[in-house]
Design an enzyme around this catalytic site. Structure first.
Site, PDB file in Angstrom:
ATOM      1  N   ASP A 107      54.009   3.288  17.499  1.00 24.69           N
ATOM      2  CA  ASP A 107      53.657   3.555  18.948  1.00 24.69           C
ATOM      3  C   ASP A 107      54.062   2.064  19.701  1.00 24.69           C
ATOM      4  O   ASP A 107      54.143   1.316  18.963  1.00 24.69           O
ATOM      5  CB  ASP A 107      52.139   3.863  19.214  1.00 24.69           C
ATOM      6  CG  ASP A 107      51.864   4.044  20.489  1.00 24.69           C
ATOM      7  OD1 ASP A 107      52.508   4.714  21.174  1.00 24.69           O
ATOM      8  OD2 ASP A 107      50.722   3.530  20.728  1.00 24.69           O
ATOM      9  N   ASP A 147      52.844   0.790  23.174  1.00 24.35           N
ATOM     10  CA  ASP A 147      51.695   0.294  23.814  1.00 24.35           C
ATOM     11  C   ASP A 147      50.393   0.182  22.897  1.00 24.35           C
ATOM     12  O   ASP A 147      49.935   1.482  22.440  1.00 24.35           O
ATOM     13  CB  ASP A 147      51.263   1.175  25.218  1.00 24.35           C
ATOM     14  CG  ASP A 147      52.480   1.016  26.107  1.00 24.35           C
ATOM     15  OD1 ASP A 147      53.312  -0.215  26.259  1.00 24.35           O
ATOM     16  OD2 ASP A 147      52.994   1.999  26.766  1.00 24.35           O
TER      17      ASP A 147
END
Length: 188
Positions: free
Chosen positions: A9, A11
């Site tokens: 991922d 953020d």
């Protein structure tokens, strides 16, 4: 050649999540991300794929060009750190807060597995030999739905809840210490 990859991922895993980041001056790399990436690409010799929900585009906070510029800058920083991101997939849609064409329940929006399934197809990956590292349950759920072999959540140990099986690490240093041996036949 190995047909596994590390899905990250963005953020909260690659950069500190400060909400809707879209410029390099807002971007702060999470401590340990380059060590983890170098280990994966240089020692295990397997690709890194970023899968990121980016509803800030759909909400009108920034546009696809700003996102593309930041993604290029981020990838260049990884290269400067002697590692690489093989591919980046993003989902700009949001089912409620998206505007105009961006308001939809898109199959790429995590926890749906669309981005992961596209990468598995594009890169001829074996999902059972892949890992996903995220900071939200939506990452873990998307990984499980795509058949990803190892799912790892960054967060406090007490955060572990039900749902698909996954590991919990408190930071990227602990993620680096995980054994990825079950995902590959003599990775090095």
């Amino acid at each position: 050649m190995h047909n596994g990859a590390l899905f990250l991922d963005r953020d909260g895993v690659i950069n500190v999540d400060r909400g809707y980041i879209h410029r390099s001056d807002q971007f702060e790399f999470v401590l340990g991300i380059f060590d983890l990436a170098r280990s994966w690409t240089n020692e295990l010799r397997r690709p890194i794929v970023v899968v990121t929900n980016q509803s800030g585009i759909g909400r009108g906070y920034f546009d696809e060009n700003a996102y593309a510029d930041l993604t290029r800058w981020m990838c260049n920083r990884f290269e400067a750190e002697h590692t690489a991101i093989t591919r980046v997939y993003h989902c700009p849609y949001h089912p409620v807060d998206g505007t105009d064409e961006y308001r939809c329940d898109h199959p790429w929006r995590k926890p749906k597995p669309g981005m992961l399934l596209q990468a598995i197809s594009d890169l001829a990956l074996d999902p059972a030999r892949c890992a996903i590292l995220g900071d939200r349950m939506s990452d873990i759920e998307a990984g499980a739905a795509a058949g990803i072999g190892l799912r790892v959540l960054i967060g406090p140990r007490h955060a572990k809840t039900g749902g698909p099986p996954y590991e919990v690490v408190v930071d990227l240093g602990e993620a680096l210490a995980l054994s990825f041996d079950p995902l590959c036949d003599s990775c090095a």
